[in-house]
Motif scaffolding. Structure first.
Motif, mmCIF file in Angstrom:
data_model
loop_
_atom_site.group_PDB
_atom_site.id
_atom_site.type_symbol
_atom_site.label_atom_id
_atom_site.label_comp_id
_atom_site.label_asym_id
_atom_site.label_seq_id
_atom_site.Cartn_x
_atom_site.Cartn_y
_atom_site.Cartn_z
ATOM 1 N N LYS A 326 68.857 -93.800 -58.787
ATOM 2 C CA LYS A 326 68.472 -94.877 -59.651
ATOM 3 C C LYS A 326 67.108 -95.245 -59.228
ATOM 4 N N ALA A 327 66.957 -95.312 -57.795
ATOM 5 C CA ALA A 327 65.622 -95.642 -57.349
ATOM 6 C C ALA A 327 64.381 -94.737 -57.494
ATOM 7 N N LEU A 328 64.852 -93.385 -57.536
ATOM 8 C CA LEU A 328 63.502 -92.441 -57.727
ATOM 9 C C LEU A 328 63.133 -92.239 -59.079
ATOM 10 N N ILE A 329 64.201 -92.368 -60.240
ATOM 11 C CA ILE A 329 64.085 -91.667 -61.449
ATOM 12 C C ILE A 329 63.952 -92.855 -62.255
ATOM 13 N N PRO A 330 62.856 -92.800 -62.888
ATOM 14 C CA PRO A 330 62.629 -93.914 -64.226
ATOM 15 C C PRO A 330 63.798 -93.497 -65.390
#
Length: 697
Positions: A326-330
């Motif tokens: 969730k933090a790395l991928i838009p």
């Protein structure tokens, strides 16, 4: 007296007291937040934490932390007890940032160099950041709890007296246990820890005075005896007071300042930077920043994560990887392929609903696939029950979409269902899998009409690109010869209406497909993937990849040990460019945000020699040294697809070993200060991707 240098990334701590050191914090590429003496502050350029301060890091990212022992300041100024350092006092903040960061580019192992480095920082702080006081520095604690505020004020006023919960309870007419509960709850430390740590921090200045004995200092702060003082001192300073004084006096003038590197890769990174500056390069490409025209917007792409069934969703929910993704991928969207509940027991059934609610609350989008076979039989029961359940959670339905599978015969039925669900649940999106329309359709214009008639929010193509290209070539291009898949797919996206193309999700990208698409049989398909993501970002809605697949030809998010695959890192490298105006060129892209310039470069050169690499010289207009942050994806960092052989039985491996192996497979991060006199030279080895970020001029 050893200083320490660290880079804190995704780092959170409990509230603790700074004792026997001055901490300098310099954020690199984004602002950070810390709790300083009870107040949450935002760090833009830098911050200084003084001896005796209470501080807490709040999920800081790329934060340079330099800790300098307090005695090194006392060596230069005996009156430092009646002062503190404030970063806001520094008139030339950028100059100080450069002073702190500049040695990251030099050989930090040289003790003579570091002696000058630490000495210059101390001199700068004493001259530019010092705030003089009439009394010893005692940090004021801010808290919204009025009683805790009064209690700490009393403690500070009587810090040289004997303090206990019993004595304070008599003053404030409250119970001892309530005092302990308040301190533990509000400050995450008990009353004794708060008072004794403050006493020890303040006593350090007295202890370093030549005329003061350990007994005198212990009595000044009302410790029961020297033994009690020594015990508390060792708890917070890690050495007995006698040894502390000995170290200070021994190292006063004749030993160089030393720096301990607390970040494991920092020493290697600095050595590599120093080594690269002395190498000769075989080629050079010039990028002149002030001549670039940022005339194309990098759109917000959607990434669909294909989850096979509810059991895999429950498995996905069990691992912390969901937070990382969730933090790395838009815009991550979990698409559940098989939505039947037939194989779930009642406990699993309830778990599914709970997981869906939690994931939507975290910001995940959820897509439920609806097959033809279930349209008339179970859709009203299963899908509507899920939607009704999620509708009880605020705004959850705005994160939910349905994916219908249709063909020419079920076209009207699909249209009717989309209208039905849109009417009953106005906030949900409805998509259509158009594979069968493509397979059975006639001319291209007819397909466009049918897609438009569906009035869907997105169109999903789950066939691989080779199959898609073959269908387009034989049915619409009327070619029976070998086709160029790149040209045919590009033609398909250009021939249908742009509003339809911008709603397409490409759901099957494999290593084999990409090699055919780009006519490149090289082993580095991760670079081909990056190339395709950049190529399609302005023409389609997004891509879909399986969370995990037994087929090694598939790009996937994790392997069987739940280690992140190169796909995750590639998507994270693209994230900084989303919604920025960019410039595309042969080997990468450049984007410019309000405060930073972002560069993404990749090297697809192949040669029989190991020295084949690509060099980019970025020409800039900086008039002072500037920080450069880099992330590097190559054969050694982040693109290892199989850390453990597939034929190895994992039951024989300690789970902790698996965890450590998985943690090792990540991009390499680098931080350096670059000399403004030189162009920023980036060297990339074969099959390497580099992300570079630096401030705007």
């Amino acid at each position: 007296m050893i200083s320490s240098l660290s880079i804190r990334n995704h780092y959170t701590t409990e509230l603790e007291r700074c004792i026997n050191e001055i901490i300098i914090l310099i954020p690199i590429n984004k602002v950070c937040k810390i709790n300083l003496n009870g107040t949450v502050i935002t760090i833009n350029n830098g911050c200084i934490i003084n001896n005796a301060d209470l501080y807490q890091y709040i999920d800081v990212e790329n934060l340079v932390e330099l800790k300098i022992p307090l005695p090194l300041f006392v060596e230069k100024d005996k009156t430092i007890a009646n002062a503190f350092f404030d970063f806001k006092q520094i008139k030339y903040a950028e100059q100080f940032r450069n002073l702190v960061l500049q040695k990251l580019h030099d050989n930090i192992q040289d003790k003579a160099v570091m002696n000058i480095y630490i000495s210059n920082i101390i001199d700068f702080l004493l001259k530019e950041a010092r705030v003089n006081l009439k009394h010893p520095y005692l940090p004021y604690l801010y808290t919204k709890h009025p009683l805790v505020q009064r209690l700490t004020q009393y403690v500070h006023k009587h810090i040289d007296a004997s303090l206990s919960t019993k004595q304070v309870s008599n003053v404030f007419y409250i119970s001892q246990s309530y005092i302990s509960i308040l301190f533990s709850k509000i400050l995450n430390m008990n009353f004794k820890q708060y008072t004794s740590s403050l006493k020890i921090a303040l006593s350090l200045h007295d202890l370093l005075k030549e005329e003061q004995s350990i007994y005198d200092v212990a009595m000044k702060y009302s410790f029961t005896n020297v033994s009690t003082y020594s015990k508390n001192f060792k708890t917070y300073v890690n050495v007995p007071p006698k040894h502390y004084i000995y170290q200070f006096r021994k190292n006063r003038f004749n030993e160089p300042y030393q720096v301990s590197l607390k970040t494991p890769n920092l020493s290697q990174t600095i050595t590599e930077l120093h080594h690269l500056s002395h190498q000769q390069y075989i080629s050079s490409n010039r990028i002149i920043l002030d001549k670039l025209k940022y005339n194309e917007k990098f759109n917000m792409m959607h990434t669909f994560i294909k989850i096979e069934d509810w059991h895999m969703l429950l498995s996905f929910n069990q691992y912390d990887l969901q937070y990382k993704i969730k933090a790395l991928i838009p815009n991550p969207n979990l698409i559940i392929i098989h939505t039947g509940f037939d194989h779930l027991n009642k406990l699993e059934y309830q778990k599914v609903f709970n997981v869906l609610k939690r994931l939507t609350n975290q910001g995940y989008d959820i897509t439920l696939k609806v097959d033809n076979s279930s349209l008339s039989q179970t859709i009203d029961y299963q899908i509507i029950k899920i939607l009704d359940s999620l509708s009880t959670v605020n705004d959850s339905l705005s994160h939910v979409s349905l994916l219908f599978v249709t063909n020419q015969h079920t076209l009207l039925q699909t249209q009717s269902l989309i209208q039905k669900f849109k009417h009953q649940f106005p906030s949900i999106e409805c998509g259509v899998n158009i594979d069968r329309l493509i397979e059975n359709g006639g001319i291209l214009s007819k397909l466009s009409q049918r897609m438009s008639a569906l009035k869907a929010d997105f169109y999903f193509i789950d066939m691989d690109w080779l199959t898609l290209g073959n269908i387009i070539s034989t049915k619409w291009v009327n070619s029976k010869n070998d086709f160029d898949i790149h040209q045919v797919v590009t033609l398909f996206l250009r021939r249908i209406h742009p509003t339809l193309a911008n709603k397409i999700i490409l759901g099957c990208i494999t290593h084999k497909t990409l090699k055919h698409y780009y006519n490149d049989m090289s082993p580095s398909s991760h670079i081909l993937l990056l190339h395709s993501l950049i190529e399609f970002q302005s023409s389609i809605k997004g891509f879909a990849f399986p969370y995990f697949s037994e087929d090694d030809d598939q790009f996937m998010f994790v392997n069987r040990t739940h280690s992140t695959m190169p796909l995750v890192h590639i998507l994270s490298l693209l994230k900084p460019f989303l919604n920025l105006n960019i410039v595309k060129f042969k080997n990468g892209i450049i984007g410019k945000s309000k405060y930073h310039t972002h560069v993404l470069l990749y090297n697809q050169l192949f040669s029989s020699t190991e020295k084949s690499y690509l060099v980019a010289n970025i020409m800039h207009n900086f008039i002072s040294d500037f920080p450069v942050y880099m992330r590097i994806l190559n054969r050694n960092h982040g693109i290892i697809s199989h850390l453990i052989p597939n034929n190895l039985d994992l039951s024989y491996i300690d789970p902790k070993i698996l965890e450590q192996i998985n943690k090792s497979n990540h991009p390499l991060s680098k931080l350096s200060m670059h000399c403004h006199h030189d162009p920023l030279t980036i060297r990339m080895n074969t099959s390497e991707i580099q992300y570079i970020m630096f401030p705007n001029v």
